[in-house]
Each structure stands twice: as structure tokens, then as C-alpha cells.
Scaffold this motif. Structure first.
Motif, PDB file in Angstrom:
ATOM      1  N   GLY A  31       1.697  -3.416  -1.286  1.00  0.00           N
ATOM      2  CA  GLY A  31       1.328  -2.641  -0.124  1.00  0.00           C
ATOM      3  C   GLY A  31       0.324  -3.327   0.782  1.00  0.00           C
ATOM      4  O   GLY A  31       0.071  -2.871   1.882  1.00  0.00           O
ATOM      5  N   LEU A  32      -0.249  -4.436   0.360  1.00  0.00           N
ATOM      6  CA  LEU A  32      -1.271  -5.106   1.150  1.00  0.00           C
ATOM      7  C   LEU A  32      -0.764  -6.445   1.656  1.00  0.00           C
ATOM      8  O   LEU A  32      -0.144  -7.208   0.926  1.00  0.00           O
ATOM      9  CB  LEU A  32      -2.530  -5.329   0.304  1.00  0.00           C
ATOM     10  CG  LEU A  32      -3.179  -4.084  -0.278  1.00  0.00           C
ATOM     11  CD1 LEU A  32      -4.314  -4.467  -1.200  1.00  0.00           C
ATOM     12  CD2 LEU A  32      -3.665  -3.174   0.815  1.00  0.00           C
TER      13      LEU A  32
ATOM     14  N   ILE B 143      -4.139  -9.962   6.194  1.00  0.00           N
ATOM     15  CA  ILE B 143      -4.979  -8.970   6.859  1.00  0.00           C
ATOM     16  C   ILE B 143      -6.158  -8.543   5.983  1.00  0.00           C
ATOM     17  O   ILE B 143      -7.234  -8.250   6.481  1.00  0.00           O
ATOM     18  CB  ILE B 143      -4.145  -7.743   7.259  1.00  0.00           C
ATOM     19  CG1 ILE B 143      -3.042  -8.152   8.222  1.00  0.00           C
ATOM     20  CG2 ILE B 143      -5.003  -6.668   7.875  1.00  0.00           C
ATOM     21  CD1 ILE B 143      -2.064  -7.033   8.527  1.00  0.00           C
ATOM     22  N   VAL B 144      -5.962  -8.522   4.689  1.00  0.00           N
ATOM     23  CA  VAL B 144      -6.972  -8.006   3.769  1.00  0.00           C
ATOM     24  C   VAL B 144      -8.191  -8.922   3.754  1.00  0.00           C
ATOM     25  O   VAL B 144      -8.063 -10.141   3.685  1.00  0.00           O
ATOM     26  CB  VAL B 144      -6.384  -7.881   2.343  1.00  0.00           C
ATOM     27  CG1 VAL B 144      -7.446  -7.447   1.374  1.00  0.00           C
ATOM     28  CG2 VAL B 144      -5.234  -6.913   2.344  1.00  0.00           C
TER      29      VAL B 144
END
Length: 82
Positions: A16-17, A21-22
């Protein structure tokens, strides 16, 4: 059986990640800062207790400086400090 294990280990599961971006946030920075403060105070306490333990105990200074002391290095053994 081995084929099933190989499939499960190598199978790409959608996550889900997005790793692009994380990034760590302010919460992670706060936790690291709190850990650094805790380590500082633990080190300070450790130094204080080390200095206190290095001082002679009550009665030890009298025995070591007494001219009638008959202790030799062979007598050194377990000592009870009650």
C-alpha cells in the motif's frame, strides 16, 4: 511442496505504500530525540553511581590506613559489605 514455498517467497505482493513517496515524519524525529535525551540522563546517572562506588565504604578507609592491619594480598577474597 517446494514449488509452493518458492512461489510464496518470490511472489510480489502489492504494497500500500509507494517507496518513492514515503519518508520519516516529525513523529519519528521526536522519538529519536526522546531516546537521545534518555540516553544522556542514563549516562549521567551511570557516571554519578560510578564515582560513588569508587569512593571507599564506611570502615574500609580505616582498615586500609591502619598500621596494625595484618591483611596481605593473599587474604583478598570475597568481602561482605553489610
Amino acid at each position: 511442496m517446494n514449488e509452493l514455498v518458492t512461489y510464496l517467497v518470490t511472489a510480489e505482493r502489492p504494497r500500500g505504500l509507494d517507496p518513492n513517496i514515503v519518508r520519516p515524519g516529525w513523529l519519528a524525529l521526536g522519538i529519536v530525540a526522546l531516546l537521545a535525551v534518555a540516553v544522556f540522563f542514563l549516562a549521567k546517572s551511570f557516571a554519578k553511581h560510578t564515582r560513588r562506588a569508587a569512593q571507599p565504604w564506611e570502615g574500609d578507609a580505616d582498615d586500609a590506613t591502619s598500621p596494625t592491619s595484618t591483611r596481605t594480598s593473599a587474604d583478598d577474597g570475597p568481602v561482605s559489605r553489610d
